[in-house]
Design a protein around this motif. Structure first.
Motif, PDB file in Angstrom:
ATOM      1  N   UNK A 188       0.810  -1.230   0.000  1.00  0.00           N
ATOM      2  CA  UNK A 188       0.000   0.000   0.000  1.00  0.00           C
ATOM      3  C   UNK A 188       0.839   1.274   0.000  1.00  0.00           C
ATOM      4  N   UNK A 189       2.157   1.142   0.059  1.00  0.00           N
ATOM      5  CA  UNK A 189       3.029   2.325   0.141  1.00  0.00           C
ATOM      6  C   UNK A 189       2.798   3.330  -0.995  1.00  0.00           C
ATOM      7  N   UNK A 190       2.677   2.902  -2.258  1.00  0.00           N
ATOM      8  CA  UNK A 190       2.417   3.897  -3.310  1.00  0.00           C
ATOM      9  C   UNK A 190       1.108   4.654  -3.094  1.00  0.00           C
ATOM     10  N   UNK A 191       0.091   3.980  -2.569  1.00  0.00           N
ATOM     11  CA  UNK A 191      -1.192   4.641  -2.298  1.00  0.00           C
ATOM     12  C   UNK A 191      -1.053   5.611  -1.117  1.00  0.00           C
ATOM     13  N   UNK A 192      -0.264   5.205  -0.123  1.00  0.00           N
ATOM     14  CA  UNK A 192      -0.005   6.085   1.018  1.00  0.00           C
ATOM     15  C   UNK A 192       0.709   7.351   0.557  1.00  0.00           C
ATOM     16  N   UNK A 193       1.693   7.197  -0.331  1.00  0.00           N
ATOM     17  CA  UNK A 193       2.417   8.349  -0.850  1.00  0.00           C
ATOM     18  C   UNK A 193       1.502   9.277  -1.632  1.00  0.00           C
ATOM     19  N   UNK A 194       0.562   8.691  -2.364  1.00  0.00           N
ATOM     20  CA  UNK A 194      -0.404   9.510  -3.099  1.00  0.00           C
ATOM     21  C   UNK A 194      -1.280  10.300  -2.135  1.00  0.00           C
ATOM     22  N   UNK A 195      -1.685   9.655  -1.029  1.00  0.00           N
ATOM     23  CA  UNK A 195      -2.454  10.357  -0.012  1.00  0.00           C
ATOM     24  C   UNK A 195      -1.661  11.478   0.628  1.00  0.00           C
ATOM     25  N   UNK A 197       0.775  13.318  -0.818  1.00  0.00           N
ATOM     26  CA  UNK A 197       0.939  14.487  -1.699  1.00  0.00           C
ATOM     27  C   UNK A 197      -0.373  15.265  -1.828  1.00  0.00           C
ATOM     28  N   UNK A 198      -1.515  14.573  -1.728  1.00  0.00           N
ATOM     29  CA  UNK A 198      -2.806  15.281  -1.708  1.00  0.00           C
ATOM     30  C   UNK A 198      -2.970  16.017  -0.384  1.00  0.00           C
ATOM     31  N   UNK A 199      -2.639  15.318   0.707  1.00  0.00           N
ATOM     32  CA  UNK A 199      -2.787  15.905   2.029  1.00  0.00           C
ATOM     33  C   UNK A 199      -1.896  17.106   2.261  1.00  0.00           C
ATOM     34  N   UNK A 200      -0.696  17.094   1.669  1.00  0.00           N
ATOM     35  CA  UNK A 200       0.218  18.220   1.849  1.00  0.00           C
ATOM     36  C   UNK A 200      -0.396  19.526   1.346  1.00  0.00           C
ATOM     37  N   UNK A 201      -1.039  19.456   0.185  1.00  0.00           N
ATOM     38  CA  UNK A 201      -1.667  20.663  -0.360  1.00  0.00           C
ATOM     39  C   UNK A 201      -2.748  21.196   0.565  1.00  0.00           C
ATOM     40  N   UNK A 202      -3.566  20.284   1.098  1.00  0.00           N
ATOM     41  CA  UNK A 202      -4.623  20.687   2.031  1.00  0.00           C
ATOM     42  C   UNK A 202      -4.018  21.181   3.334  1.00  0.00           C
ATOM     43  N   UNK A 203      -2.925  20.531   3.766  1.00  0.00           N
ATOM     44  CA  UNK A 203      -2.284  20.912   5.019  1.00  0.00           C
ATOM     45  C   UNK A 203      -1.803  22.352   5.029  1.00  0.00           C
ATOM     46  N   UNK A 254       8.377  17.068  -3.129  1.00  0.00           N
ATOM     47  CA  UNK A 254       9.116  15.972  -2.504  1.00  0.00           C
ATOM     48  C   UNK A 254       8.255  14.723  -2.403  1.00  0.00           C
ATOM     49  N   UNK A 255       6.988  14.907  -2.006  1.00  0.00           N
ATOM     50  CA  UNK A 255       6.087  13.762  -1.908  1.00  0.00           C
ATOM     51  C   UNK A 255       5.827  13.157  -3.285  1.00  0.00           C
ATOM     52  N   UNK A 256       5.688  14.012  -4.293  1.00  0.00           N
ATOM     53  CA  UNK A 256       5.439  13.527  -5.648  1.00  0.00           C
ATOM     54  C   UNK A 256       6.643  12.748  -6.177  1.00  0.00           C
ATOM     55  N   UNK A 257       7.839  13.252  -5.892  1.00  0.00           N
ATOM     56  CA  UNK A 257       9.056  12.560  -6.321  1.00  0.00           C
ATOM     57  C   UNK A 257       9.176  11.199  -5.641  1.00  0.00           C
ATOM     58  N   UNK A 258       8.931  11.179  -4.329  1.00  0.00           N
ATOM     59  CA  UNK A 258       8.996   9.914  -3.591  1.00  0.00           C
ATOM     60  C   UNK A 258       7.944   8.936  -4.105  1.00  0.00           C
ATOM     61  N   UNK A 259       6.765   9.450  -4.433  1.00  0.00           N
ATOM     62  CA  UNK A 259       5.693   8.593  -4.966  1.00  0.00           C
ATOM     63  C   UNK A 259       6.110   7.954  -6.284  1.00  0.00           C
ATOM     64  N   UNK A 260       6.697   8.755  -7.175  1.00  0.00           N
ATOM     65  CA  UNK A 260       7.100   8.225  -8.481  1.00  0.00           C
ATOM     66  C   UNK A 260       8.185   7.165  -8.332  1.00  0.00           C
TER      67      UNK A 260
END
Length: 269
Positions: A188-195, A197-203, A254-260
């Motif tokens: 589930x790590x790729x899905x967690x990373x996607x969450x 990068x979405x959460x960072x914007x809201x944060x 950074x989150x997007x890079x780690x996700x990719x």
């Protein structure tokens, strides 16, 4: 020409093209901003050159109204943001794994989550700030903002996982703890990373708004609130907005890079 050299030139071409498009996009945005500022002719929307002068002045001389440097304001916001993220990650990821794995827990928590999810995170700011303190309240607002994207992406990742992996682990004698941390978490790590990068914007939306409500201890939201609502110094307000944008781009980048990277290694891309 070797395949390696061809692929390298192709990547370089794509990278150069991307940089060029980004540069043209930014220049276009600045020109549109400049034209709007001239047409509207209001001090509330200063021209880019005034904002740039204000930016240089603030980073050279600091904020005279609080005796804090802009780095102090940035560090205060980053500290609250990171605190909220760590708390959200520590709660959302284990809870998401459990909910995704257990049908009973999924059904039990669904009504609660569906009731809480539509409430805007910033609506909790007065509750958190007055129920705790102005130091903890903004962190909890960020926590709520990041929590739901992270939780739902984790749940989705567990449900998308191949059930045969869990069955095979049980057959080999793996305990529930080993299944969670050695099978489910990596899958589930790729899905967690996607969450993330979405959460960072809201944060970042949350921390700026929370600092406006609790204007104590510095922070970019506090700076914007004071400059706009108290001093009416609009170039300084736009400097604060630009800083929020840059900080948001850095963290989500950074989150997007780690996700990719993770998605590529796990075969999702």
């Amino acid at each position: 020409m070797s395949k390696f050299k061809y692929d390298s030139e192709r990547r370089s071409h794509r990278f150069g093209r991307t940089l060029l498009i980004m540069a043209v996009s930014l220049v276009t945005m600045i020109y549109i901003w400049w034209i709007l500022a001239i047409i509207l002719n209001t001090p509330v929307i200063p021209t880019p050159d005034l904002v740039w002068d204000a930016f240089l002045n603030l980073f050279r001389n600091g904020d005279p109204n609080t005796n804090l440097s802009m780095w102090d304001h940035m560090f205060a916001s980053l500290k609250r943001f990171i605190g909220g993220f760590i708390l959200a990650f520590a709660v959302a990821v284990p809870l998401g794994l459990l909910i995704g794995y257990s049908k009973f827990l999924d059904e039990f928590t669904k009504p609660i989550l569906e009731i809480l999810k539509p409430i805007a995170p910033i609506a909790w700011a007065p509750v958190f700030i007055f129920a705790t303190t102005v130091a903890i309240g903004p962190i909890l607002v960020v926590f709520i903002g990041i929590f739901f994207p992270l939780l739902y992406n984790t749940i989705f990742g567990v449900k998308k996982m191949d059930p045969s992996l869990v069955d095979a682990s049980k057959t080999l004698g793996a305990s529930n703890g080993q299944i969670f941390y050695k099978v489910m978490l990596p899958c589930t790590t790729p899905f967690i990373m996607n969450g993330m990068r979405i959460g960072f914007g809201i944060g970042w939306m949350c921390i700026v708004a929370a600092e406006m409500i609790a204007p104590i201890g510095g922070g970019i939201g506090y700076f914007i609130s004071m400059q706009g609502l108290t001093l009416f110094n609009w170039p300084n307000v736009f400097v604060g907005l630009a800083i929020v944008s840059v900080l948001g781009l850095l963290t989500t980048g950074l989150a997007d890079y780690a996700y990719r990277m993770i998605a590529k290694r796990t075969g999702m891309e």
